[in-house]
Motif scaffolding. Structure first.
Motif, short mmCIF file in Angstrom:
data_model
loop_
_atom_site.label_atom_id
_atom_site.label_comp_id
_atom_site.label_asym_id
_atom_site.label_seq_id
_atom_site.Cartn_x
_atom_site.Cartn_y
_atom_site.Cartn_z
N HIS A 17 0.83 -1.21 0.00
CA HIS A 17 0.00 0.00 0.00
C HIS A 17 0.86 1.26 0.00
CE1 HIS A 17 -3.99 -1.75 0.33
NE2 HIS A 17 -3.51 -2.63 1.18
N SER A 18 2.11 1.16 0.40
CA SER A 18 2.98 2.34 0.40
C SER A 18 3.55 2.64 -0.99
CB SER A 18 4.12 2.14 1.40
OG SER A 18 4.89 1.01 1.05
N GLN A 92 -2.07 8.31 -0.54
CA GLN A 92 -1.96 7.03 0.14
C GLN A 92 -3.02 6.97 1.22
OE1 GLN A 92 1.80 6.24 2.03
NE2 GLN A 92 1.13 4.23 2.76
N LYS A 94 -3.89 3.77 2.81
CA LYS A 94 -3.69 2.65 3.73
C LYS A 94 -2.21 2.41 4.00
CE LYS A 94 -7.88 0.31 2.27
NZ LYS A 94 -8.46 -0.93 1.77
N GLU A 95 -1.96 1.88 5.18
CA GLU A 95 -0.61 1.44 5.52
C GLU A 95 -0.37 0.08 4.86
OE1 GLU A 95 -0.09 1.46 9.75
OE2 GLU A 95 -0.96 3.46 9.94
N ASP A 96 0.87 -0.41 4.96
CA ASP A 96 1.19 -1.69 4.32
C ASP A 96 0.39 -2.86 4.88
OD1 ASP A 96 2.95 -0.65 2.50
OD2 ASP A 96 4.70 -0.89 3.81
N LEU A 101 -4.40 4.82 6.91
CA LEU A 101 -3.31 5.68 7.36
C LEU A 101 -3.85 6.75 8.31
CD1 LEU A 101 -0.27 5.88 6.71
CD2 LEU A 101 -0.84 7.63 5.05
#
Length: 153
Positions: A17-18, A92, A94-96, A101
């Protein structure tokens, strides 16, 4: 428009996601109250803004501490090819690990609603209204002057 960023690679489900390829895209037409649903508007008109620019979207998202990237792209449904209609913002969400986020913006629609609410509050938008009134009053004062020129002929 965009800083020297590495070129995007084709999307694959293995991307995190990053990675910029997984970030959501936002075009100004998504929140433009002057557009129809067929022309690309994503929200109802009461939640939209009149003729937003990519710069306004970028400024609002930067204040909200979102990770953004500006790209020099034109929306495929846009009829005009002018520079004023260019610009796409990647965000971005979402986080990974898949968590949002920012918990206030879990989806693209929540982000678009936030943009529709915050863009009218920008100083550039509020200052523009006062300038428009001053321009309108100066144009009415020049009308008698034009009439006078017509009578002299």
């Amino acid at each position: 428009m965009a800083a020297a960023a590495p070129p995007l690679t084709p999307w694959s489900p293995d991307k995190k996601h990053s990675d910029r390829e997984r970030w959501v895209c936002i075009y100004p037409a998504y929140i433009n109250s002057k557009k129809t649903k067929q022309e690309g508007r994503k929200l109802s008109k009461e939640n939209c803004v009149e003729n937003p620019t990519y710069i306004e979207i970028r400024d609002v998202l930067a204040v909200a501490n979102m990770r953004i990237a500006v790209e020099n792209k034109l929306y495929s449904r846009e009829k005009s090819k002018e520079l004023a209609y260019r610009g796409r913002i990647r965000v971005q969400l979402k986080e990974d690990d898949g968590k949002p986020l920012n918990p206030d913006f879990p989806t693209r629609d929540s982000l678009l609603l936030y943009l529709g609410k915050m863009i009218p509050q920008l100083k550039s938008r509020q200052g523009g209204k006062g300038g428009g009134e001053a321009a309108a009053s100066s144009s009415t004062s020049s009308v008698p002057h034009k009439k006078g020129k017509g009578k002299r002929r």
